[in-house]
Design an enzyme around this catalytic site. Sequence first.
Site, mmCIF file in Angstrom:
data_model
loop_
_atom_site.group_PDB
_atom_site.id
_atom_site.type_symbol
_atom_site.label_atom_id
_atom_site.label_comp_id
_atom_site.label_asym_id
_atom_site.label_seq_id
_atom_site.Cartn_x
_atom_site.Cartn_y
_atom_site.Cartn_z
ATOM 1 N N PHE A 108 -9.977 4.841 7.615
ATOM 2 C CA PHE A 108 -10.762 5.555 8.625
ATOM 3 C C PHE A 108 -12.248 5.686 8.281
ATOM 4 C CE2 PHE A 108 -10.020 9.020 5.599
ATOM 5 C CZ PHE A 108 -11.258 9.634 5.584
ATOM 6 N N LYS B 17 -5.789 -4.513 12.244
ATOM 7 C CA LYS B 17 -5.147 -3.197 12.453
ATOM 8 C C LYS B 17 -6.108 -2.121 11.938
ATOM 9 C CE LYS B 17 -2.854 0.026 11.113
ATOM 10 N NZ LYS B 17 -3.336 1.433 11.249
ATOM 11 N N GLU C 195 -5.573 4.398 12.683
ATOM 12 C CA GLU C 195 -5.229 5.073 13.941
ATOM 13 C C GLU C 195 -6.126 6.300 14.152
ATOM 14 O OE1 GLU C 195 -3.547 4.711 11.187
ATOM 15 O OE2 GLU C 195 -1.874 6.097 10.959
ATOM 16 N N SER D 115 -6.015 3.830 0.719
ATOM 17 C CA SER D 115 -5.712 4.589 -0.496
ATOM 18 C C SER D 115 -4.876 3.732 -1.460
ATOM 19 C CB SER D 115 -4.937 5.849 -0.119
ATOM 20 O OG SER D 115 -3.744 5.472 0.530
ATOM 21 N N CYS E 95 -15.346 5.301 -0.888
ATOM 22 C CA CYS E 95 -14.678 4.878 -2.119
ATOM 23 C C CYS E 95 -15.711 4.669 -3.216
ATOM 24 C CB CYS E 95 -13.881 3.607 -1.883
ATOM 25 S SG CYS E 95 -14.934 2.233 -1.466
ATOM 26 N N GLU F 275 -8.338 11.387 -6.676
ATOM 27 C CA GLU F 275 -9.362 11.176 -5.647
ATOM 28 C C GLU F 275 -9.328 12.371 -4.692
ATOM 29 O OE1 GLU F 275 -8.761 7.925 -2.794
ATOM 30 O OE2 GLU F 275 -10.907 7.525 -2.966
HETATM 31 P P1 NAD Z 1 -4.756 5.177 4.095
HETATM 32 O O1 NAD Z 1 -4.258 4.429 2.924
HETATM 33 O O2 NAD Z 1 -4.085 6.430 4.475
HETATM 34 O O3 NAD Z 1 -4.709 4.236 5.411
HETATM 35 C C1 NAD Z 1 -5.225 2.935 5.414
HETATM 36 C C2 NAD Z 1 -4.427 2.095 6.415
HETATM 37 O O4 NAD Z 1 -3.059 2.063 6.018
HETATM 38 C C3 NAD Z 1 -4.459 2.648 7.823
HETATM 39 O O5 NAD Z 1 -4.680 1.590 8.727
HETATM 40 C C4 NAD Z 1 -3.075 3.274 8.003
HETATM 41 O O6 NAD Z 1 -2.589 3.172 9.318
HETATM 42 C C5 NAD Z 1 -2.206 2.458 7.076
HETATM 43 N N1 NAD Z 1 -1.095 3.236 6.491
HETATM 44 C C6 NAD Z 1 -1.058 4.571 6.232
HETATM 45 N N2 NAD Z 1 0.122 4.911 5.663
HETATM 46 C C7 NAD Z 1 0.839 3.765 5.550
HETATM 47 C C8 NAD Z 1 2.142 3.465 5.034
HETATM 48 N N3 NAD Z 1 2.933 4.406 4.516
HETATM 49 N N4 NAD Z 1 2.556 2.180 5.077
HETATM 50 C C9 NAD Z 1 1.770 1.210 5.584
HETATM 51 N N5 NAD Z 1 0.539 1.445 6.094
HETATM 52 C C10 NAD Z 1 0.070 2.697 6.072
HETATM 53 O O7 NAD Z 1 -6.332 5.400 3.845
HETATM 54 P P2 NAD Z 1 -7.351 6.278 4.701
HETATM 55 O O8 NAD Z 1 -7.054 7.716 4.489
HETATM 56 O O9 NAD Z 1 -7.449 5.753 6.084
HETATM 57 O O10 NAD Z 1 -8.733 5.900 3.967
HETATM 58 C C11 NAD Z 1 -9.197 6.544 2.821
HETATM 59 C C12 NAD Z 1 -8.814 5.791 1.568
HETATM 60 O O11 NAD Z 1 -9.322 4.465 1.602
HETATM 61 C C13 NAD Z 1 -9.418 6.411 0.302
HETATM 62 O O12 NAD Z 1 -8.448 6.404 -0.698
HETATM 63 C C14 NAD Z 1 -10.568 5.476 -0.035
HETATM 64 O O13 NAD Z 1 -10.947 5.463 -1.400
HETATM 65 C C15 NAD Z 1 -9.997 4.169 0.379
HETATM 66 N N6 NAD Z 1 -11.040 3.169 0.585
HETATM 67 C C16 NAD Z 1 -11.193 2.228 -0.390
HETATM 68 C C17 NAD Z 1 -12.190 1.293 -0.286
HETATM 69 C C18 NAD Z 1 -12.383 0.270 -1.375
HETATM 70 O O14 NAD Z 1 -13.176 -0.615 -1.183
HETATM 71 N N7 NAD Z 1 -11.704 0.344 -2.494
HETATM 72 C C19 NAD Z 1 -13.042 1.303 0.825
HETATM 73 C C20 NAD Z 1 -12.852 2.261 1.811
HETATM 74 C C21 NAD Z 1 -11.830 3.205 1.679
#
Ligand code: NAD
Length: 483
Positions: A148, A172, A175, A225, A280, A374
């Site tokens: 997000f 994708k 959401e 994450s 991140c 985090e």
């Molecule tokens: P998230 O992991 O909750 O969601 C990311 C994606 O995964 C979304 O599209 C979501 O729909 C999907 N998702 C969620 N739960 C899932 C599951 N159980 N199974 C399969 N898919 C699932 O992350 P977020 O809260 O949207 O974003 C924040 C996180 O992203 C932080 O941890 C941040 O550090 C990380 N991030 C990392 C980088 C990087 O370059 N390393 C860059 C941006 C964000």
Amino acid sequence: MNKKIENFIGGKFQNSENDTIPIYNPQKGNIIGDVVNSTNNDLKLAIKCALSSYKTWSNFTLKQRAEIFYEFRNQLIKNLDSLSELIVEENGKILNEARAEVLKGIELTEFACSMPQIISDEIQEVSKGVECRSSHESIGIVASIAPFNFPIMVPMWTIPNALILGNCMVFKPSEQTPIGVSKIAELLKLSGLPDGVFNVINGDKKIVKAICENDDISAVSFVGSTKIAKIVYQMSTQNLKRCIALGGAKNHLIVLQDADKEMASDDILASMSGCSGQRCMAASAMVGVGEIQEVIDKLVMKAKKMIPGKNLGSVISKNAQLRIKKYIDEAEKNGAKILLDGRNVKVKGKEKGYFIGPTIIDNVTPDMKIAKEEVFGPVLAIMRTNDIDEAIKIENRSNFGNASSVYTQDGKLADYVSEKVCAGMIGVNIGVPVPREPFSFGGWNDSRFGVGDITGKSSINFWTQLKKRTTKWNKGAKKNWMS
Ligand code: NAD
């Protein structure tokens, strides 16, 4: 007016028969629309369109594909204001941060447009009259899954590179912030991208599972994450796809006592609080070495001037707000000292928004949760030591390895720390060491699963495969052991 965000399949916005998911404005706490929660049938339709477009798209020359993205870049510039406003609305960051995000998206597109200049096939006469040549070929239908926190910039890490390199994509978005990518789809079409080359499938974890299990998808890129990056990496590779999955982070700033106090305090504040700490690359842990009280005093003084709702945005959701408060409560309970407390901020006119003020916590010890996990909010945990090697040890004990920065005016010490810390992106007197294009973006350890980086030159290997051709035309070529 409430927005309805549909899928984008075969060049058209399309509904799904399934239920929908509400979209919130995090600064105001109200629902601004809803997004379709796709089914496997929606995904199958998108794949069918992508497969049919792939035949022609992959036959375009690199230059022809890049030309469409020249126009797309112009569209991004033309729509800079509206795209930035849209990010503010669905993500909660402030307008300047949203503009910076779109500007980085433009830089990423410019890099992708330079692919025809960067990629040249290798050819060599390996034996008299025998030539070997290698060429980068597309891999087919690829998928990209986003978080997000950067509704436009993170999608731009993958879309231009993957498409210019000849692949068709199913995207994708999160959401929680699906509007940005919906607008990107519109602008790509306007720029002349053939229908079916880029498709958006909205939804939650169910559709991510369907993507990772779909036989027609050759590669999956994921950003989110660490917990979910591991799941996606395992599901994709188990289904024999190539995968790069970027995860979360716990970035350390090591502040030495000779650091420029003004610059260090400005940068540390910007790093911990920019995008409300939901980056991140945010510095969420600081390790002060020796006498660094003046840096902390200046940092707290400057942080007190930040005004949530004005120069500090909200966090993404009520859940995120509660999670962050819990981390602060727990640190306090375990003996850490709250120098600045952002738990109870009220923003006039946005009383239902998910705000957390800048929070600075001193006397944190490396074993506390707030030092290890985090937090993803505008919160800085300060640890102290008198020994530079101890500071490096604290950093290296982290499971993550996205970024690490050192503040000093001594070049030798800067080199010493940079060489010893275990992270993919290092800053010297830089609080957010995001590499600019064409340098690639990617962390180490639990911040990245898979090989290579997600952007820049490193991404070329991920989105292509090498074809090696050995050729002989001269019948009279002298035979040797390999010809
Ligand atoms: P998230 O992991 O909750 O969601 C990311 C994606 O995964 C979304 O599209 C979501 O729909 C999907 N998702 C969620 N739960 C899932 C599951 N159980 N199974 C399969 N898919 C699932 O992350 P977020 O809260 O949207 O974003 C924040 C996180 O992203 C932080 O941890 C941040 O550090 C990380 N991030 C990392 C980088 C990087 O370059 N390393 C860059 C941006 C964000």
